[in-house]
Design an enzyme around this catalytic site. Structure first.
Site, PDB file in Angstrom:
ATOM      1  N   GLU A  21       4.755  -7.836   7.533  1.00 18.79           N
ATOM      2  CA  GLU A  21       3.614  -6.768   8.739  1.00 18.79           C
ATOM      3  C   GLU A  21       3.347  -7.250   9.583  1.00 18.79           C
ATOM      4  OE1 GLU A  21      -0.115  -6.377   5.637  1.00 18.79           O
ATOM      5  OE2 GLU A  21      -1.307  -6.594   6.872  1.00 18.79           O
ATOM      6  N   LYS A  36       6.939   1.967  -0.920  1.00 17.45           N
ATOM      7  CA  LYS A  36       6.250   0.757  -0.953  1.00 17.45           C
ATOM      8  C   LYS A  36       7.138  -0.270  -0.003  1.00 17.45           C
ATOM      9  CE  LYS A  36       3.694  -3.232  -0.717  1.00 17.45           C
ATOM     10  NZ  LYS A  36       2.482  -3.919  -1.551  1.00 17.45           N
ATOM     11  N   ASN A  70      -2.623  -1.119   4.332  1.00 18.57           N
ATOM     12  CA  ASN A  70      -3.890  -1.116   4.573  1.00 18.57           C
ATOM     13  C   ASN A  70      -5.078   0.059   4.637  1.00 18.57           C
ATOM     14  OD1 ASN A  70      -3.260  -3.597   3.800  1.00 18.57           O
ATOM     15  ND2 ASN A  70      -2.869  -4.308   5.913  1.00 18.57           N
ATOM     16  N   HIS A  94      -8.527  -0.516   4.071  1.00 19.27           N
ATOM     17  CA  HIS A  94      -8.783  -1.715   2.503  1.00 19.27           C
ATOM     18  C   HIS A  94      -9.792  -2.428   3.978  1.00 19.27           C
ATOM     19  CE1 HIS A  94      -5.649  -0.415   0.369  1.00 19.27           C
ATOM     20  NE2 HIS A  94      -5.367  -1.748  -0.736  1.00 19.27           N
ATOM     21  N   ARG A 139       3.388  -2.265   7.650  1.00 16.69           N
ATOM     22  CA  ARG A 139       3.111  -2.771   6.199  1.00 16.69           C
ATOM     23  C   ARG A 139       1.876  -2.647   6.683  1.00 16.69           C
ATOM     24  NH1 ARG A 139       5.515  -7.089   2.155  1.00 16.69           N
ATOM     25  NH2 ARG A 139       3.656  -6.862   0.537  1.00 16.69           N
ATOM     26  N   GLU A 191      -4.818   3.490  -4.988  1.00 19.84           N
ATOM     27  CA  GLU A 191      -3.821   2.996  -4.308  1.00 19.84           C
ATOM     28  C   GLU A 191      -2.118   4.460  -3.960  1.00 19.84           C
ATOM     29  OE1 GLU A 191      -3.921   0.364  -2.632  1.00 19.84           O
ATOM     30  OE2 GLU A 191      -5.271  -0.761  -3.642  1.00 19.84           O
ATOM     31  N   HIS A 245     -11.475  -3.199  -7.637  1.00 18.94           N
ATOM     32  CA  HIS A 245     -11.078  -2.967  -6.177  1.00 18.94           C
ATOM     33  C   HIS A 245     -10.824  -1.565  -5.138  1.00 18.94           C
ATOM     34  CE1 HIS A 245      -8.282  -3.876  -2.095  1.00 18.94           C
ATOM     35  NE2 HIS A 245      -7.005  -3.469  -3.713  1.00 18.94           N
ATOM     36  N   ARG A 249       8.928 -26.838  -4.501  1.00 21.36           N
ATOM     37  CA  ARG A 249       9.048 -26.082  -3.394  1.00 21.36           C
ATOM     38  C   ARG A 249       9.459 -24.403  -3.510  1.00 21.36           C
ATOM     39  NH1 ARG A 249      10.659 -31.479  -1.684  1.00 21.36           N
ATOM     40  NH2 ARG A 249       8.921 -32.629  -0.999  1.00 21.36           N
ATOM     41  N   HIS A 253     -12.573  -3.848   1.169  1.00 21.66           N
ATOM     42  CA  HIS A 253     -12.898  -4.967   1.715  1.00 21.66           C
ATOM     43  C   HIS A 253     -15.103  -5.355   1.897  1.00 21.66           C
ATOM     44  CE1 HIS A 253      -8.038  -6.449   1.984  1.00 21.66           C
ATOM     45  NE2 HIS A 253      -8.962  -6.488   0.728  1.00 21.66           N
ATOM     46  N   LYS A 293       3.891  -9.689  -1.940  1.00 26.70           N
ATOM     47  CA  LYS A 293       2.629 -10.789  -1.032  1.00 26.70           C
ATOM     48  C   LYS A 293       2.365 -11.210  -2.492  1.00 26.70           C
ATOM     49  CE  LYS A 293       0.694  -7.377   2.531  1.00 26.70           C
ATOM     50  NZ  LYS A 293      -0.610  -7.186   3.419  1.00 26.70           N
TER      51      LYS A 293
END
Ligand code: NAD
Ligand code: GLY
Length: 370
Positions: free
Chosen positions: A238, A228, A246, A249, A242, A186, A267, A122, A253, A144
């Protein structure tokens, strides 16, 4: 070494330390976070062969036993099977809830080990020691964590912040040039989305950053980490700012998915292409001066990254198929596209509800068949 950057999340705040020789002093840095003098160190085979022994020795020098857990290199490790096997190994080691995992590697290891830490018994603590440029400036900061499924990337995951990030710039000396370029995409994204002065500096200093000149590399990594950290502290989950991270992105993607996530398009390369496309679309919609879009595209190309669809193996990708992929993005709401567009270099914004036909027309203009 400059002062650590703090990710200001109240009781869950943590430091990102950027410098050299951090791996050799990792035991002393990590020690204060340990209840027992042992950690599980997750790394892929490549990082184990290049840098693993050094980290384990550094931990031992501080009296900490580092139990190495090796995963396959590459995105395939970020799967349910990869997660199951990692968790099984952690259970076999007898890791307790009060113990700690070290994610030592690129974004793949960080995302996988971070997600395992989020759910193991947990939730237990973890520390990031990122070894790619992409991981140092982006994925190791912000909590993330995720795995992929055959239906898409990063669809199963959790927000789970690390307790500490150690970004040792020296470890990037062994990184292949193509991976440096992916991380640089990035870096550029950071300037493009929110810091025009940093972008100006990158325009003049890209070759120095890519050549890993210590001073230039440190400045680039530190600025990206600062930005960041600031964005994550403002919007951890987000809900707003935030999403700006992206930039590029949603296009990236879609093209990655259409090209089959293979070696033909990494990527970071897709992010470079996506940033170029986001700026061209912004200019086409009259939101951003064409001169800014041209500068953005030139900077992406100067990083050794693709800027047009026809540079990608497997093209032509159909406009309708690409838009359908974009509509499946995590940011999409009720089937409408949410894109990160720009008013200028350093001035990105969230554009919710972008009409699909507009995007399809743009893709056809960019050379995609209908
Ligand atoms: P990666 O982890 O696959 O690393 C790229 C390659 O470099 C691998 O083959 C690895 O073995 C090798 N490598 C790593 N360090 C090395 C070193 N120092 N020297 C030589 N080789 C080295 O890829 P990546 O680009 O670091 O990360 C991509 C992943 O990050 C994707 O899964 C992406 O979804 C994820 N990501 C996550 C976030 C986030 O916020 N969590 C953000 C961006 C990307
Ligand atoms: N890489 C995007 C984010 O962390 O939000």
């Amino acid at each position: 070494m400059t002062s650590p950057v703090t990710v200001g999340l109240g009781t869950r705040a943590y430091e990102v330390v950027v410098g050299r020789g951090l791996i050799d002093r990792a035991g002393a840095r990590i020690g204060p976070f340990l209840r027992r003098p042992l950690v599980a160190v997750v790394m892929d085979q490549t990082v184990r062969d290049l840098h693993g022994a050094r980290l384990i020795r550094a931990l031992e020098a501080s009296g900490v036993a580092g139990h190495t857990v090796v995963v396959e290199p590459g995105e395939a490790a970020k799967s349910f099977a990869g997660l199951e096997s990692l968790c099984d190994r952690l259970l076999e080691l007898g890791l307790e809830r009060g113990d700690l995992i070290v994610a030592f590697g690129g974004g793949v290891v960080g995302d996988l080990a971070g997600f395992a830490a989020a759910i193991y018994k947990r939730g237990i603590d973890f520390i990031q020691i990122p070894t790619t440029l992409l991981a140092q400036i982006d994925s190791s900061v912000g909590g993330k964590t995720a795995i992929d499924t055959p239906r898409g990337k990063n669809l199963i995951g959790a927000f789970h912040q690390p307790r500490l990030v150690l970004a040792d710039l020296g470890v990037l000396d062994t990184l292949p040039a193509r991976e440096m370029a992916c991380g640089y995409a990035e870096v550029l994204k950071t300037g493009l989305l929110g810091d025009g002065a940093f972008f100006d500096w990158l325009e003049a200093n890209a070759p120095r950053v890519l050549a890993r000149e210590p001073e230039a590399l440190a400045r680039a990594v530190e600025r990206c980490v600062e930005m960041k950290a600031e964005i994550v502290a403002r919007d951890e989950r987000e809900c707003g700012a935030r999403a700006l991270l992206n930039l590029g992105h949603t296009f990236a993607h879609a093209v990655e998915a259409e090209s089959g996530y293979g070696e033909a398009l990494k990527h970071g390369e897709a992010v470079g292409l996506g940033c170029a496309m986001a700026f061209r679309l912004s200019a086409r919609l009259g939101l951003c001066p064409s001169a800014d879009a041209e500068r953005a595209v030139r900077a992406v190309a100067a990083g050794g990254l693709p800027t047009r669809l026809d540079e990608i193996a497997g093209h032509p990708f159909g406009a309708t198929a690409l838009v359908a992929r974009m509509a499946g993005d995590k940011k999409a709401r009720d089937g409408a596209l949410t894109l990160i567009l720009a008013h200028r270099i350093g001035g990105a914004f969230v554009a919710p509800d972008v009409d699909r036909h507009t995007v399809r027309d743009f893709l056809i203009f960019e050379g995609a068949p209908p």
